[in-house]
Design a protein around this motif. Structure first.
Motif, PDB file in Angstrom:
ATOM      1  N   GLY A 155       5.931   6.536  -2.251  1.00  0.00           N
ATOM      2  CA  GLY A 155       6.313   7.003  -0.922  1.00  0.00           C
ATOM      3  C   GLY A 155       6.970   5.914  -0.107  1.00  0.00           C
ATOM      4  N   HIS A 156       7.766   5.042  -0.736  1.00  0.00           N
ATOM      5  CA  HIS A 156       8.354   3.910  -0.014  1.00  0.00           C
ATOM      6  C   HIS A 156       9.513   4.347   0.872  1.00  0.00           C
ATOM      7  CE1 HIS A 156      11.456   4.078  -3.027  1.00  0.00           C
ATOM      8  NE2 HIS A 156      10.648   3.706  -3.988  1.00  0.00           N
ATOM      9  N   CYS A 157      10.205   3.382   1.416  1.00  0.00           N
ATOM     10  CA  CYS A 157      11.160   3.635   2.500  1.00  0.00           C
ATOM     11  C   CYS A 157      12.345   4.509   2.121  1.00  0.00           C
ATOM     12  CB  CYS A 157      11.674   2.298   3.053  1.00  0.00           C
ATOM     13  SG  CYS A 157      10.376   1.293   3.820  1.00  0.00           S
ATOM     14  N   GLY A 170       3.041   4.307   0.474  1.00  0.00           N
ATOM     15  CA  GLY A 170       3.392   5.386   1.380  1.00  0.00           C
ATOM     16  C   GLY A 170       2.980   5.199   2.825  1.00  0.00           C
ATOM     17  N   ILE A 171       2.344   4.094   3.157  1.00  0.00           N
ATOM     18  CA  ILE A 171       1.774   3.927   4.492  1.00  0.00           C
ATOM     19  C   ILE A 171       2.837   4.009   5.590  1.00  0.00           C
ATOM     20  CG2 ILE A 171       0.459   2.399   6.007  1.00  0.00           C
ATOM     21  CD1 ILE A 171      -1.112   3.689   3.685  1.00  0.00           C
ATOM     22  N   ALA A 216      -2.617  -0.618   0.241  1.00  0.00           N
ATOM     23  CA  ALA A 216      -3.381   0.609   0.488  1.00  0.00           C
ATOM     24  C   ALA A 216      -2.753   1.751  -0.295  1.00  0.00           C
ATOM     25  CB  ALA A 216      -3.392   0.928   1.978  1.00  0.00           C
ATOM     26  N   LEU A 217      -3.598   2.675  -0.719  1.00  0.00           N
ATOM     27  CA  LEU A 217      -3.169   3.795  -1.543  1.00  0.00           C
ATOM     28  C   LEU A 217      -3.669   5.088  -0.911  1.00  0.00           C
ATOM     29  CD1 LEU A 217      -1.825   3.874  -4.499  1.00  0.00           C
ATOM     30  CD2 LEU A 217      -4.098   4.528  -5.262  1.00  0.00           C
ATOM     31  N   MET A 218      -2.852   6.147  -0.987  1.00  0.00           N
ATOM     32  CA  MET A 218      -3.238   7.458  -0.469  1.00  0.00           C
ATOM     33  C   MET A 218      -3.686   8.366  -1.609  1.00  0.00           C
ATOM     34  SD  MET A 218      -0.090   8.299   2.099  1.00  0.00           S
ATOM     35  CE  MET A 218       0.258   7.303   3.554  1.00  0.00           C
ATOM     36  N   ILE A 219      -4.780   9.085  -1.372  1.00  0.00           N
ATOM     37  CA  ILE A 219      -5.238  10.107  -2.313  1.00  0.00           C
ATOM     38  C   ILE A 219      -5.359  11.400  -1.526  1.00  0.00           C
ATOM     39  CG2 ILE A 219      -7.029  10.817  -3.945  1.00  0.00           C
ATOM     40  CD1 ILE A 219      -7.803   7.876  -4.219  1.00  0.00           C
TER      41      ILE A 219
END
Length: 269
Positions: free
Chosen positions: A155-157, A181-182, A237-240
């Motif tokens: 989810g990068h830029c 993705g943050i 950091a990682l999103m789940i």
């Protein structure tokens, strides 16, 4: 970019593409540990922990080539050329990457440059961030009652200029894991909701997973941008995203105290 080799300077060197895992030094494979202990030069990413870097021989050359969103770092062409240059002039060259080098690690691109230069190489896989993070956060990525599949995406830029087809990732029976993705949490949240995923879908952001600084930020998809903006959230950091996140409290086992009780690495191979 054309890769430049150094005629006459080849000494039979070899490049090792090594996955450092998600952070905890004891999640290194034994092979990765052995290769690090014999390195002549290590090119390492920003996400590789100090504990892992401490395993590198004192007299080895250590080169930081970390890539971090929003911060200056070596570009990929420079890293590729540096790998070739070191591979031509040094015996044991280690390219050390956080997680697994073949999952959003650009390991394939770097190996292509070595193939072009005719250099010998070997790959040592690592535990990818998704697996390490979910395990230490008490969140199984698949579960017969909650998720029959799992998808990893980045989810990068580039999301802003290259919109994703979020319909492909809105399946409520799948877990979605998002690397990098943050900075785009709002885009991700809105994209999934617009594609039909419920705003009440459980989500977790896990910060500095598998280390003594691990933190979990848990809420729902509609709150994802707010969770990502928490001032206490530190990189990486990682999103789940998915129903499995509701098991996080029940299955949580890891605490900073647990980590501090782990004995120091002292393998002899």
């Amino acid at each position: 970019m054309e890769i430049v080799t150094l005629p006459g300077q080849r000494e039979g060197g070899k490049v090792w593409l090594v996955g450092a895992g998600p952070g905890d030094v004891e999640l290194l494979t034994l092979k990765a540990y052995r290769i690090l202990k014999s390195a002549d030069v290590v090119l390492y990413d920003a996400l590789v922990s100090e504990e892992i870097m401490s395993l590198v021989p004192f007299d080895a050359e250590k080169i930081a080539v970390g890539k971090r969103a929003g911060k200056h770092s070596a570009n990929q062409d420079e890293i590729n050329q540096l790998l070739v240059t070191k591979g031509c002039t040094r015996k044991n060259v280690v390219r050390l990457k956080g997680g697994d080098p073949f999952i959003f690690g650009r390991g394939g691109e770097e190996l292509q440059s070595l193939v072009e230069a005719g250099l010998e190489f070997e790959v040592v896989p690592g535990i990818t961030a998704a697996s390490g993070t979910s395990s230490y956060a008490g969140i199984p990525l698949t579960h017969r009652d909650h998720a029959q599949g799992v998808t990893f995406i980045t989810g990068h830029c580039q999301l802003g200029s290259r919109p994703m087809n979020w319909t492909n990732y809105a399946n409520p029976n799948n877990t979605l894991v998002i690397y990098m993705g943050i900075l785009n949490a709002g885009i991700i949240s809105q994209g999934l909701i617009d594609a039909g995923r419920s705003a009440q879908t459980p989500v977790a952001i896990v910060s500095k997973a598998t280390t003594s600084e691990q933190r979990r930020f848990i809420g729902n998809l509609g709150e994802l941008e707010q969770l990502a903006a928490d001032p206490e959230l530190k990189m990486p950091a990682l999103m789940i995203i998915g129903e499995v996140v509701q098991l996080a409290d029940t299955l949580n086992w890891f605490t900073p105290e647990t980590h501090s009780e782990t004995p120091a690495v002292s393998y002899e191979l």
